[in-house]
Design an enzyme around this catalytic site. Structure first.
Site, PDB file in Angstrom:
ATOM      1  CG  ASP A  63      -1.844   1.136   1.352  1.00 12.90           C
ATOM      2  OD1 ASP A  63      -2.180   1.722   0.301  1.00 12.90           O
ATOM      3  OD2 ASP A  63      -2.234   1.489   2.477  1.00 12.90           O
ATOM      4  CB  ILE A  69       4.301  11.671 -14.446  1.00 14.02           C
ATOM      5  CG1 ILE A  69       5.678  11.081 -14.150  1.00 14.02           C
ATOM      6  CG2 ILE A  69       4.257  13.155 -14.120  1.00 14.02           C
ATOM      7  CD1 ILE A  69       6.786  11.648 -15.032  1.00 14.02           C
ATOM      8  CB  THR A 126     -10.766   6.140   5.846  1.00 14.57           C
ATOM      9  OG1 THR A 126      -9.443   5.617   5.944  1.00 14.57           O
ATOM     10  CG2 THR A 126     -11.565   5.267   4.922  1.00 14.57           C
ATOM     11  N   GLY A 208      -5.530  -1.890  11.198  1.00  9.96           N
ATOM     12  CA  GLY A 208      -4.174  -1.759  11.690  1.00  9.96           C
ATOM     13  C   GLY A 208      -4.109  -1.707  13.198  1.00  9.96           C
ATOM     14  NE  ARG A 209      -3.839   3.784  13.684  1.00 12.14           N
ATOM     15  CZ  ARG A 209      -4.160   5.021  13.341  1.00 12.14           C
ATOM     16  NH1 ARG A 209      -3.601   6.045  13.992  1.00 12.14           N
ATOM     17  NH2 ARG A 209      -4.995   5.262  12.355  1.00 12.14           N
TER      18      ARG A 209
HETATM   19  O1  C5P Z   1      -4.511   1.668  12.084  1.00 12.23           O
HETATM   20  P1  C5P Z   1      -5.631   1.764  11.098  1.00 12.23           P
HETATM   21  O2  C5P Z   1      -6.670   0.665  11.255  1.00 12.23           O
HETATM   22  O3  C5P Z   1      -6.246   3.141  11.049  1.00 12.23           O
HETATM   23  O4  C5P Z   1      -4.910   1.504   9.711  1.00 12.23           O
HETATM   24  C1  C5P Z   1      -5.548   1.679   8.469  1.00 12.23           C
HETATM   25  C2  C5P Z   1      -4.549   1.417   7.392  1.00 12.23           C
HETATM   26  O5  C5P Z   1      -5.167   1.575   6.140  1.00 12.23           O
HETATM   27  C3  C5P Z   1      -3.349   2.352   7.405  1.00 12.23           C
HETATM   28  O6  C5P Z   1      -2.220   1.597   7.035  1.00 12.23           O
HETATM   29  C4  C5P Z   1      -3.653   3.384   6.356  1.00 12.23           C
HETATM   30  O7  C5P Z   1      -2.482   3.844   5.723  1.00 12.23           O
HETATM   31  C5  C5P Z   1      -4.511   2.591   5.367  1.00 12.23           C
HETATM   32  N1  C5P Z   1      -5.494   3.350   4.603  1.00 12.23           N
HETATM   33  C6  C5P Z   1      -6.459   4.134   5.184  1.00 12.23           C
HETATM   34  N2  C5P Z   1      -7.354   4.840   4.416  1.00 12.23           N
HETATM   35  C7  C5P Z   1      -7.301   4.753   3.078  1.00 12.23           C
HETATM   36  C8  C5P Z   1      -6.347   3.944   2.465  1.00 12.23           C
HETATM   37  C9  C5P Z   1      -5.449   3.230   3.264  1.00 12.23           C
HETATM   38  O8  C5P Z   1      -6.541   4.184   6.410  1.00 12.23           O
HETATM   39  N3  C5P Z   1      -8.203   5.384   2.347  1.00 12.23           N
END
Ligand code: C5P
Length: 231
Positions: A63, A69, A126, A208-209
């Site tokens: 990700d 470009i 998000t 993630g967290r």
């Molecule tokens: O820790 P958390 O659950 O917020 O992690 C969400 C993950 O998804 C992060 O790695 C973030 O970079 C990724 N992400 C996001 N929103 C997006 C695209 C990717 O939170 N629109």
């Protein structure tokens, strides 16, 4: 209540070192099949992160949200495909030519006999608060991604139903911003619960967290999977 279909879980290993990411990954083995390597881990550890996690048996979503470009994005996606990432992300706001270049690069870089990485377009982060125009913007970007040949989008589950209606059943919908009841929102804004995301039609949930920061990442992931199965 039975949910519409079985969504799957991707755990974002946003650790600043490969050792930290691998420590969490070990705890998730056999429970979670896909992990996400984003800019934190990739900047710290490079392609080794993909190699190590693949060697542990995980599929890897890379990700890095390419936005540049077309020539640069095409070459970046080619390199990412050579590392055998299963998924790649690009920013849908990069426009049609850039999105087409991403798909082309992913195809060219895929080693013979290997499945081409799925190219996902990030519509709107998000962490961006909802506004009156956000749904329209997400749908316009999802439409552009589909027209360019991308395999799916990364969207808030709040927009998943509308994207599904517009883009069809085979278009992949991957939703971050997932927060189980009681979990800290952090910098995320357009959040939903795991069950809400599944009900909205997400194919994959990115978390993630709430997993990596838990006392037991395995127990947290198991609880999420339970919540995704039934409400
Ligand atoms: O820790 P958390 O659950 O917020 O992690 C969400 C993950 O998804 C992060 O790695 C973030 O970079 C990724 N992400 C996001 N929103 C997006 C695209 C990717 O939170 N629109």
């Amino acid at each position: 209540m039975s949910l519409p279909h079985a969504a799957r879980l991707i755990v974002a290993l946003d650790a600043p070192s490969l050792a930290g990411a691998v420590r969490v990954a070990h705890r998730l083995r056999g429970l979670v099949g896909t992990v996400k390597v984003g800019s934190i881990l990739f900047t710290a550890a490079g392609p080794d992160a993909i190699r190590r996690l693949r060697a542990l048996g995980f599929q890897v979503m890379l990700d890095l949200k390419f936005h540049d470009i077309p020539h640069t994005v095409e070459a970046s996606c080619r390199a990412a495909a050579r590392h055998r990432a299963r998924w790649l992300t690009v920013h849908a706001s990069g426009g049609r030519a850039m999105l087409e270049a991403a798909v082309r690069g992913a195809r060219q870089g895929t080693p013979r006999g290997v499945v081409r990485p799925r190219v996902l377009a990030v519509t709107l982060l998000t962490s961006v608060a909802a506004s009156s125009g956000s749904r329209r913007l997400v749908l316009a970007r999802a439409g552009a991604a589909k027209a360019a040949g991308c395999d799916g989008v990364v969207v808030s589950a709040r927009e998943a139903r509308a994207v599904r209606r517009q883009c069809g059943r085979r278009f992949l919908i991957v939703c971050p911003g997932i927060r189980p009841a009681g979990a800290a929102r952090g910098d995320q804004r357009r959040t939903t619960s795991p069950a809400q995301a599944v009900e909205a039609g997400a194919d994959w949930l990115v978390v993630g967290r709430p997993v990596t920061g838990a006392a037991s990442p395995r127990a947290a992931a198991a609880a999420l999977l339970d919540a995704m199965r039934d409400t």
